[in-house]
Design a protein around this motif. Structure first.
Motif, PDB file in Angstrom:
ATOM      1  N   ASP A 152       0.832  -1.209   0.000  1.00  0.00           N
ATOM      2  CA  ASP A 152       0.000   0.000   0.000  1.00  0.00           C
ATOM      3  C   ASP A 152       0.863   1.254   0.000  1.00  0.00           C
ATOM      4  OD1 ASP A 152      -2.602  -1.359   0.259  1.00  0.00           O
ATOM      5  OD2 ASP A 152      -1.839  -1.940   2.217  1.00  0.00           O
ATOM      6  N   LEU A 153       1.979   1.193   0.709  1.00  0.00           N
ATOM      7  CA  LEU A 153       2.898   2.331   0.748  1.00  0.00           C
ATOM      8  C   LEU A 153       3.467   2.616  -0.638  1.00  0.00           C
ATOM      9  CD1 LEU A 153       3.971   4.249   2.935  1.00  0.00           C
ATOM     10  CD2 LEU A 153       5.945   2.751   3.174  1.00  0.00           C
ATOM     11  N   LEU A 154       3.791   1.563  -1.371  1.00  0.00           N
ATOM     12  CA  LEU A 154       4.284   1.737  -2.741  1.00  0.00           C
ATOM     13  C   LEU A 154       3.204   2.316  -3.653  1.00  0.00           C
ATOM     14  CD1 LEU A 154       6.301  -1.591  -3.173  1.00  0.00           C
ATOM     15  CD2 LEU A 154       7.241   0.707  -2.875  1.00  0.00           C
ATOM     16  N   LEU A 155       1.966   1.866  -3.456  1.00  0.00           N
ATOM     17  CA  LEU A 155       0.869   2.356  -4.300  1.00  0.00           C
ATOM     18  C   LEU A 155       0.554   3.821  -4.014  1.00  0.00           C
ATOM     19  CD1 LEU A 155      -1.542  -0.718  -4.194  1.00  0.00           C
ATOM     20  CD2 LEU A 155      -0.136   0.038  -6.103  1.00  0.00           C
ATOM     21  N   LEU A 156       0.854   4.311  -2.816  1.00  0.00           N
ATOM     22  CA  LEU A 156       0.548   5.693  -2.478  1.00  0.00           C
ATOM     23  C   LEU A 156       1.470   6.672  -3.199  1.00  0.00           C
ATOM     24  CD1 LEU A 156      -0.603   6.980   0.907  1.00  0.00           C
ATOM     25  CD2 LEU A 156       1.256   8.207  -0.182  1.00  0.00           C
ATOM     26  N   VAL A 157       2.632   6.196  -3.646  1.00  0.00           N
ATOM     27  CA  VAL A 157       3.580   7.086  -4.314  1.00  0.00           C
ATOM     28  C   VAL A 157       2.994   7.640  -5.605  1.00  0.00           C
ATOM     29  CG1 VAL A 157       5.846   7.208  -5.420  1.00  0.00           C
ATOM     30  CG2 VAL A 157       5.558   5.906  -3.296  1.00  0.00           C
ATOM     31  N   LYS A 158       2.254   6.827  -6.332  1.00  0.00           N
ATOM     32  CA  LYS A 158       1.747   7.250  -7.643  1.00  0.00           C
ATOM     33  C   LYS A 158       0.806   8.451  -7.581  1.00  0.00           C
ATOM     34  CE  LYS A 158      -0.490   5.449 -11.807  1.00  0.00           C
ATOM     35  NZ  LYS A 158      -1.089   4.247 -12.454  1.00  0.00           N
ATOM     36  N   PRO A 159      -0.166   8.502  -6.648  1.00  0.00           N
ATOM     37  CA  PRO A 159      -1.074   9.658  -6.631  1.00  0.00           C
ATOM     38  C   PRO A 159      -0.573  10.853  -5.801  1.00  0.00           C
ATOM     39  CG  PRO A 159      -1.862   8.019  -5.084  1.00  0.00           C
ATOM     40  CD  PRO A 159      -0.655   7.441  -5.739  1.00  0.00           C
ATOM     41  N   LEU A 160       0.653  10.822  -5.326  1.00  0.00           N
ATOM     42  CA  LEU A 160       1.162  11.935  -4.522  1.00  0.00           C
ATOM     43  C   LEU A 160       1.043  13.254  -5.280  1.00  0.00           C
ATOM     44  CD1 LEU A 160       4.392  10.578  -2.748  1.00  0.00           C
ATOM     45  CD2 LEU A 160       2.303  11.435  -1.666  1.00  0.00           C
ATOM     46  N   GLY A 161       0.560  14.274  -4.571  1.00  0.00           N
ATOM     47  CA  GLY A 161       0.410  15.586  -5.177  1.00  0.00           C
ATOM     48  C   GLY A 161      -0.902  15.792  -5.899  1.00  0.00           C
ATOM     49  N   ARG A 162      -1.755  14.789  -5.932  1.00  0.00           N
ATOM     50  CA  ARG A 162      -3.030  14.907  -6.646  1.00  0.00           C
ATOM     51  C   ARG A 162      -4.177  15.041  -5.654  1.00  0.00           C
ATOM     52  NH1 ARG A 162      -3.233  10.382 -11.247  1.00  0.00           N
ATOM     53  NH2 ARG A 162      -4.829  11.824 -12.005  1.00  0.00           N
ATOM     54  N   LYS A 163      -5.355  15.343  -6.189  1.00  0.00           N
ATOM     55  CA  LYS A 163      -6.521  15.515  -5.333  1.00  0.00           C
ATOM     56  C   LYS A 163      -6.965  14.174  -4.752  1.00  0.00           C
ATOM     57  CE  LYS A 163      -8.365  19.638  -7.615  1.00  0.00           C
ATOM     58  NZ  LYS A 163      -9.529  20.233  -8.314  1.00  0.00           N
ATOM     59  N   ALA A 164      -7.646  14.248  -3.605  1.00  0.00           N
ATOM     60  CA  ALA A 164      -8.054  13.024  -2.905  1.00  0.00           C
ATOM     61  C   ALA A 164      -9.033  12.193  -3.721  1.00  0.00           C
ATOM     62  CB  ALA A 164      -8.667  13.378  -1.557  1.00  0.00           C
ATOM     63  N   ALA A 165      -9.753  12.825  -4.655  1.00  0.00           N
ATOM     64  CA  ALA A 165     -10.736  12.082  -5.453  1.00  0.00           C
ATOM     65  C   ALA A 165     -10.082  10.968  -6.263  1.00  0.00           C
ATOM     66  CB  ALA A 165     -11.471  13.038  -6.391  1.00  0.00           C
ATOM     67  N   VAL A 166      -8.792  11.093  -6.533  1.00  0.00           N
ATOM     68  CA  VAL A 166      -8.079  10.066  -7.301  1.00  0.00           C
ATOM     69  C   VAL A 166      -8.020   8.761  -6.516  1.00  0.00           C
ATOM     70  CG1 VAL A 166      -5.864   9.460  -8.354  1.00  0.00           C
ATOM     71  CG2 VAL A 166      -6.721  11.811  -8.502  1.00  0.00           C
ATOM     72  N   ALA A 167      -7.785   8.873  -5.214  1.00  0.00           N
ATOM     73  CA  ALA A 167      -7.735   7.689  -4.341  1.00  0.00           C
ATOM     74  C   ALA A 167      -8.152   8.142  -2.948  1.00  0.00           C
ATOM     75  CB  ALA A 167      -6.338   7.081  -4.328  1.00  0.00           C
ATOM     76  N   ALA A 168      -9.451   8.095  -2.691  1.00  0.00           N
ATOM     77  CA  ALA A 168      -9.992   8.651  -1.449  1.00  0.00           C
ATOM     78  C   ALA A 168      -9.392   7.998  -0.216  1.00  0.00           C
ATOM     79  CB  ALA A 168     -11.516   8.501  -1.433  1.00  0.00           C
ATOM     80  N   ASN A 169      -9.088   6.707  -0.286  1.00  0.00           N
ATOM     81  CA  ASN A 169      -8.555   6.035   0.903  1.00  0.00           C
ATOM     82  C   ASN A 169      -7.062   6.274   1.096  1.00  0.00           C
ATOM     83  OD1 ASN A 169      -7.961   4.530  -1.365  1.00  0.00           O
ATOM     84  ND2 ASN A 169      -8.176   2.558  -0.367  1.00  0.00           N
TER      85      ASN A 169
END
Length: 339
Positions: free
Chosen positions: A206-223
């Protein structure tokens, strides 16, 4: 006379509908033998065709033997359909039990959700087939009974099996409604904060997956918005790090999070006080201006600064949670945080 008989046969066929299983009867040439040709042995007979053969026998188009043969094949067809429906009931019951086993174990990973949806679609298809087949069998048995057609198969046994199938159909329908409600709850289940891959647990993946949406709005990955500020940023990454490699079980964005629970262990204790004291000491008693969601967790009194006032507020919150008859409440410090 031949044309009249053929017209009557045609009208009967139109009234009773096109037979589902072809059982063609060859009409005789009156100029030859006056008898109808034999029914093909390999042909199947449906209830409507058995009725047509019975009526044709009464007006002399086919022999009694031929009509009885068609009725016998019709009875076998109905029995085979009942046996097939009993097997379908077992398959449906097994699939429903498998679905319930999956649905009774939330939270649901993406793989489980996909499996549930696929099995659910198959169950819906088989349920429709079960209901349609059962209705067709009951219609055929009613048609045979109306014209008093003897198929040579025990009618009482068939009626018992049909009664069992009706009961089974009602039970299957009840289970399907229950499954439908559980599937709706599954689809409406909120995504668990920090569980980006939907496997029900928080891991380094999950930590690795969080890197991709960094800097984007929460709507991209609400959780992935663990601090609840509407964006996915470095604060979220640090909070998730604490969950993966530390003891954090609660994030600031959780509805049940406790203000001042700095380590996310779902309670206020001395570890939270030590954490806040360390922030204050490192800044030589100068208030820290809150600049990020990460800083906001230390701003207990929400005044935009991290200072001794937040320390005092956290002590008050801890004291308020102690039972009245319990140990003495910690006194609120009046001086600066010790260094």
């Amino acid at each position: 006379m031949r044309e009249l008989l053929l017209c009557g046969w045609f009208l009967l066929t139109c009234l009773l509908g096109e037979p589902a299983l072809p059982c063609r009867t060859k009409l005789a040439d009156p100029g030859r033998s006056g008898a109808a040709g034999p029914l093909p042995a390999e042909s199947g007979c449906g209830a409507r065709e058995a009725v047509l053969a019975c009526l044709a026998n009464r007006i002399g188009l086919v022999s009694r033997r031929q009509a009885d043969a068609c009725a016998g094949r019709c009875g076998k067809t109905v029995s085979d359909r009942v046996a097939s429906l009993l097997r379908l009931r077992k398959d449906l019951a097994r699939l429903q039990a498998e679905l319930l086993a999956l649905l009774n174990q939330p939270p649901y990973s993406d793989n489980v959700k996909t499996t549930v949806r696929n099995i659910g679609a198959l169950v819906n298809t088989l349920n429709a087939e079960f209901a349609q087949t059962l209705a067709g069998i009951e219609r055929d048995t009613l048609l045979l009974a109306t014209f008093d057609i003897r198929t040579g198969h025990p009618s009482d046994r068939l009626e018992r099996r049909l009664a069992n199938l009706r009961t089974a159909g009602a039970e299957l329908a009840s289970e399907s409604r229950r499954i439908e409600e559980l599937m709706k709850a599954m689809e409406n289940e909120p995504a668990r904060l920090g569980d980006l891959n939907g496997d029900g647990i928080i891991t380094a993946q999950d930590l690795l997956l969080l890197v991709k949406p960094l800097g984007r709005k929460a709507a991209v990955a609400a959780n992935a918005d663990l601090d609840g500020n509407g964006r996915i940023d470095s604060s979220d990454f640090r909070f998730l790090q604490q969950a993966v490699y530390g003891n954090r079980t609660r994030f600031p964005a959780d509805a049940a999070s406790i203000p001042g629970d700095l380590n996310g262990d779902d309670r206020l204790d001395w570890m939270d006080l030590l954490d806040l004291a360390g922030i204050i000491r490192r800044n030589d008693s100068r208030p820290v201006v809150v600049k990020s969601p990460w800083d906001e967790q230390y701003d207990i009194n929400a005044d935009g600064r991290i200072d001794e006032a937040d320390f005092q507020e956290l002590v008050r919150s801890m004291a308020a949670q102690l039972p009245v008859s319990g140990p003495a409440r910690p006194e609120i410090a009046s001086g600066s945080v010790g260094r």
